[in-house]
Design an enzyme around this catalytic site. Structure first.
Site, PDB file in Angstrom:
ATOM      1  N   ARG A   1      -1.521  14.666  12.618  1.00 21.10           N
ATOM      2  CA  ARG A   1      -0.527  14.339  11.572  1.00 21.10           C
ATOM      3  C   ARG A   1      -0.298  15.593  10.743  1.00 21.10           C
ATOM      4  O   ARG A   1      -0.880  15.774   9.683  1.00 21.10           O
ATOM      5  CB  ARG A   1      -1.005  13.158  10.732  1.00 21.10           C
ATOM      6  CG  ARG A   1      -0.943  11.881  11.539  1.00 21.10           C
ATOM      7  CD  ARG A   1      -1.425  10.688  10.786  1.00 21.10           C
ATOM      8  NE  ARG A   1      -0.462  10.128   9.879  1.00 21.10           N
ATOM      9  CZ  ARG A   1      -0.625   8.958   9.272  1.00 21.10           C
ATOM     10  NH1 ARG A   1      -1.698   8.258   9.490  1.00 21.10           N
ATOM     11  NH2 ARG A   1       0.284   8.504   8.445  1.00 21.10           N
TER      12      ARG A   1
ATOM     13  N   CYS B   1      -6.953  12.081  11.403  1.00 22.85           N
ATOM     14  CA  CYS B   1      -6.419  10.735  11.488  1.00 22.85           C
ATOM     15  C   CYS B   1      -6.636  10.093  12.842  1.00 22.85           C
ATOM     16  O   CYS B   1      -6.628  10.758  13.859  1.00 22.85           O
ATOM     17  CB  CYS B   1      -4.944  10.786  11.184  1.00 22.85           C
ATOM     18  SG  CYS B   1      -4.224   9.180  11.256  1.00 22.85           S
TER      19      CYS B   1
ATOM     20  N   LYS C   1       0.841  -1.212   0.000  1.00 23.99           N
ATOM     21  CA  LYS C   1       0.000   0.000   0.000  1.00 23.99           C
ATOM     22  C   LYS C   1       0.871   1.255   0.000  1.00 23.99           C
ATOM     23  O   LYS C   1       0.638   2.181  -0.778  1.00 23.99           O
ATOM     24  CB  LYS C   1      -0.896   0.007   1.246  1.00 23.99           C
ATOM     25  CG  LYS C   1      -1.553   1.346   1.520  1.00 23.99           C
ATOM     26  CD  LYS C   1      -2.474   1.304   2.701  1.00 23.99           C
ATOM     27  CE  LYS C   1      -1.901   1.739   4.018  1.00 23.99           C
ATOM     28  NZ  LYS C   1      -1.497   3.138   4.134  1.00 23.99           N
ATOM     29  N   ASN C   2       1.866   1.269   0.856  1.00 21.81           N
ATOM     30  CA  ASN C   2       2.643   2.502   1.008  1.00 21.81           C
ATOM     31  C   ASN C   2       3.592   2.771  -0.163  1.00 21.81           C
ATOM     32  O   ASN C   2       4.195   3.838  -0.247  1.00 21.81           O
ATOM     33  CB  ASN C   2       3.398   2.502   2.337  1.00 21.81           C
ATOM     34  CG  ASN C   2       2.451   2.676   3.511  1.00 21.81           C
ATOM     35  OD1 ASN C   2       1.247   2.899   3.318  1.00 21.81           O
ATOM     36  ND2 ASN C   2       2.978   2.556   4.716  1.00 21.81           N
TER      37      ASN C   2
ATOM     38  N   ASP D   1       3.461  20.185   7.972  1.00 24.22           N
ATOM     39  CA  ASP D   1       4.371  21.327   7.894  1.00 24.22           C
ATOM     40  C   ASP D   1       5.646  21.008   7.105  1.00 24.22           C
ATOM     41  O   ASP D   1       6.136  21.844   6.335  1.00 24.22           O
ATOM     42  CB  ASP D   1       4.720  21.827   9.312  1.00 24.22           C
ATOM     43  CG  ASP D   1       5.273  20.721  10.192  1.00 24.22           C
ATOM     44  OD1 ASP D   1       4.679  19.622  10.199  1.00 24.22           O
ATOM     45  OD2 ASP D   1       6.296  20.929  10.862  1.00 24.22           O
ATOM     46  N   LEU D   2       6.171  19.795   7.250  1.00 23.80           N
ATOM     47  CA  LEU D   2       7.430  19.464   6.550  1.00 23.80           C
ATOM     48  C   LEU D   2       7.202  19.376   5.040  1.00 23.80           C
ATOM     49  O   LEU D   2       8.070  19.743   4.245  1.00 23.80           O
ATOM     50  CB  LEU D   2       8.008  18.146   7.066  1.00 23.80           C
ATOM     51  CG  LEU D   2       8.326  18.111   8.562  1.00 23.80           C
ATOM     52  CD1 LEU D   2       8.808  16.732   8.978  1.00 23.80           C
ATOM     53  CD2 LEU D   2       9.401  19.146   8.885  1.00 23.80           C
TER      54      LEU D   2
ATOM     55  N   ASP E   1       3.939   0.681  12.086  1.00 29.06           N
ATOM     56  CA  ASP E   1       2.800  -0.036  11.504  1.00 29.06           C
ATOM     57  C   ASP E   1       2.739  -1.502  11.944  1.00 29.06           C
ATOM     58  O   ASP E   1       1.710  -2.160  11.749  1.00 29.06           O
ATOM     59  CB  ASP E   1       2.851   0.033   9.973  1.00 29.06           C
ATOM     60  CG  ASP E   1       2.489   1.415   9.452  1.00 29.06           C
ATOM     61  OD1 ASP E   1       2.058   2.269  10.249  1.00 29.06           O
ATOM     62  OD2 ASP E   1       2.648   1.654   8.243  1.00 29.06           O
TER      63      ASP E   1
ATOM     64  N   ARG F   1      -8.727  -0.512   4.190  1.00 33.97           N
ATOM     65  CA  ARG F   1      -7.832   0.523   3.653  1.00 33.97           C
ATOM     66  C   ARG F   1      -6.500  -0.073   3.223  1.00 33.97           C
ATOM     67  O   ARG F   1      -5.869   0.446   2.285  1.00 33.97           O
ATOM     68  CB  ARG F   1      -7.551   1.591   4.715  1.00 33.97           C
ATOM     69  CG  ARG F   1      -8.662   2.579   4.932  1.00 33.97           C
ATOM     70  CD  ARG F   1      -8.157   3.715   5.800  1.00 33.97           C
ATOM     71  NE  ARG F   1      -6.812   4.064   5.396  1.00 33.97           N
ATOM     72  CZ  ARG F   1      -5.803   4.312   6.237  1.00 33.97           C
ATOM     73  NH1 ARG F   1      -5.988   4.291   7.523  1.00 33.97           N
ATOM     74  NH2 ARG F   1      -4.603   4.609   5.775  1.00 33.97           N
TER      75      ARG F   1
END
Ligand code: UD1
Length: 440
Positions: free
Chosen positions: A121, A116, A22-23, A124-125, A305, A397
């Site tokens: 979460r 979330c 997924k990621n 900003d970065l 995870d 998901r």
């Protein structure tokens, strides 16, 4: 939405090919926007988050459809650079589209990604990285308006190695003139997969997998055929299932090097693990024992995870194991559900202590988030009696079909669809209706 019925207490045996990651696939689907042509994504898992990405791509004017098990995306006709709030809220990683849309169109408009379950979460970065490349970003009541007449390569120093910010920076840097160097980049294998995909499309990127990623931007990109890597977290879930229930299993199509911290923890607990080429085999005969503290950390540390599923595997171990969650603030929501099965877990802030119990019993449970839901499945396999797991939209998901994969290992897991909306599958009336239906 349905429920999973898990009959626990039987040992497992079998073989499973691990689904695509997924990621990996989510940033790759965003990256197809840069390719301005047809991309064929093989080993793409069929997930709710992938469906959400497909919706976003179609909204942007791209085509995306399944053909012979692969997802075929054509972004040549993209004609829109804004993503509506309802699509952004579907999944957290919708924010990865920002860098890609900006690089392709010179502008992008989207809202903050959905709130979330894991706690705040921030992005900003991501925004700092895009601004460093020359984007002008305005935040108006939760809508981000981004403009960049020209993106220019630069040095980006991330204050922490965020996976998503690294990916967004890589995508935007592909559309920037000149060279971008991303320092303190996240080193997750999924970022290497994104690099591999973009390089196949004609990009010049190197260093993914290390802390410094260099992108030579401004090159025209084209479509390609790419096969996604295997999902190391889905693999960790299946390994934890065998560790919890006992028995033995072989996982195929997976890179064991990406799972070394997970397999080390399971070995320490008493599982026998063998890894060879692209397979991992696991066997668990005796009761597991407690292990040294498990501290989640950015890759190559122990993955956040996999925290919940490993915890579930250790619920019946001898002794106490300490977990320290260093990545997300609110990642122990599965603990109260595990307690319903008889687990003994104490949580104080970022620390959870699991005191192994002799036995667990089946219960009526609700998935609290994606990996927390998977942890309930793992624990239910080790419990005596039947468990009912609801709120499956969380699990959907990230897992293609968790019931199918666990059944391939000999588990008794059935999904029963119901007409009840989210959150009402576990209510007594719904349970009664289901009992009547199941007994017919
Ligand atoms: C990705 C994964 C997710 C995994 C997480 C950590 C995807 C689609 N999701 O999420 O499954 O749990 O990595 O391995 O790949 N942070 C900031 N500011 C930012 C961005 C992040 O403070 O702008 C913080 C976060 O709050 C968190 C930490 O950095 O505490 C790590 O987050 P990050 O690596 O960005 O996670 P994601 O990319 O969202």
């Amino acid at each position: 939405m349905g429920i999973l019925l898990v009959d626990g207490g039987r040992t497992l045996q079998g073989q499973v090919e691990v689904q695509g990651a997924k990621n990996s696939v989510l940033p790759i689907l965003a990256a197809t926007i840069l390719a301005c042509g047809q991309c064929v994504i093989k080993h793409c898992p069929r997930l709710r988050d992938v469906d959400a990405s497909i919706q976003i791509l179609r909204h942007l004017g791209c085509s995306a459809q399944w053909e012979s098990g692969a997802l075929v995306v054509d972004t040549a006709q993209m004609n829109c650079c804004s993503i509506p709030d309802e699509l952004m809220r579907e999944m957290r990683s919708s924010v990865i589209f920002l860098g890609a849309v900006l690089a392709r169109c010179g502008q992008a408009e989207l809202s903050y990604p959905g709130g979330c379950e894991l706690g705040p979460r921030p992005i900003d970065l991501h925004l700092t990285a895009l601004r460093a490349l020359g984007a002008d970003i305005e935040d108006r009541g939760g809508t981000l308006r981004c403009q960049a007449e020209k993106l220019c390569g630069t040095e980006i120093v991330l204050s922490l190695p965020s996976v998503g910010a690294t990916e967004n920076a890589i995508l935007a840097a592909c559309g920037a003139e000149g060279t971008t160097v991303i320092c303190n980049a996240a080193r997750e294998p999924e970022i290497m997969d994104l690099q591999e995909f973009l390089v196949k499309c004609g990009a010049r990127i190197h260093g993914a997998g290390s802390s410094t990623v260099t992108v030579e931007g401004g090159r025209p990109l084209h479509g390609c055929v790419h096969r996604c890597i295997a999902d190391r977290i889905a693999a960790a879930t299946l390994l934890s299932a065998v560790a919890a229930a006992g028995g033995e299993a072989v996982l195929t199509g997976v890179d064991y090097r990406q799972l070394s911290t997970v397999t080390a923890a399971l070995s320490e607990a008493g599982c026998r693990i063998r890894s060879q080429n692209s397979t991992i085999s696991i066997a668990r005969r005796d009761r597991l024992h407690c292990i040294r503290p498990v501290r989640t950390a950015p890759y190559p540390g122990f993955p956040t995870d996999a925290q919940a599923v490993l915890m579930a595997a250790l619920l019946r171990s001898a002794g106490a194991t300490v977990f320290v969650e260093n990545i997300f603030e609110n990642r122990y929501r599965h603990v109260d559900e595990l307690a319903r099965m008889g687990a003994d877990i104490r949580v104080e802030g970022r620390v959870a202590v699991v005191c192994g119990v002799e036995s667990l019993h089946g219960a009526t449970l609700r998935s609290t988030d994606l990996r927390g839901g998977a942890a309930l499945c793992v624990a239910a396999l080790a419990a005596q009696g039947q468990s009912e797991i609801g709120e499956l939209h969380h699990i959907d998901r990230g897992y293609e079909d968790i019931a199918r994969d666990l059944r391939a290992l000999g588990a008794s897991v059935r999904r029963v669809e119901s007409e009840e909306p989210h959150g009402e599958e576990n209510k007594p009336e719904a349970q009664a209706k289901r009992k009547i239906r199941l007994s017919v």
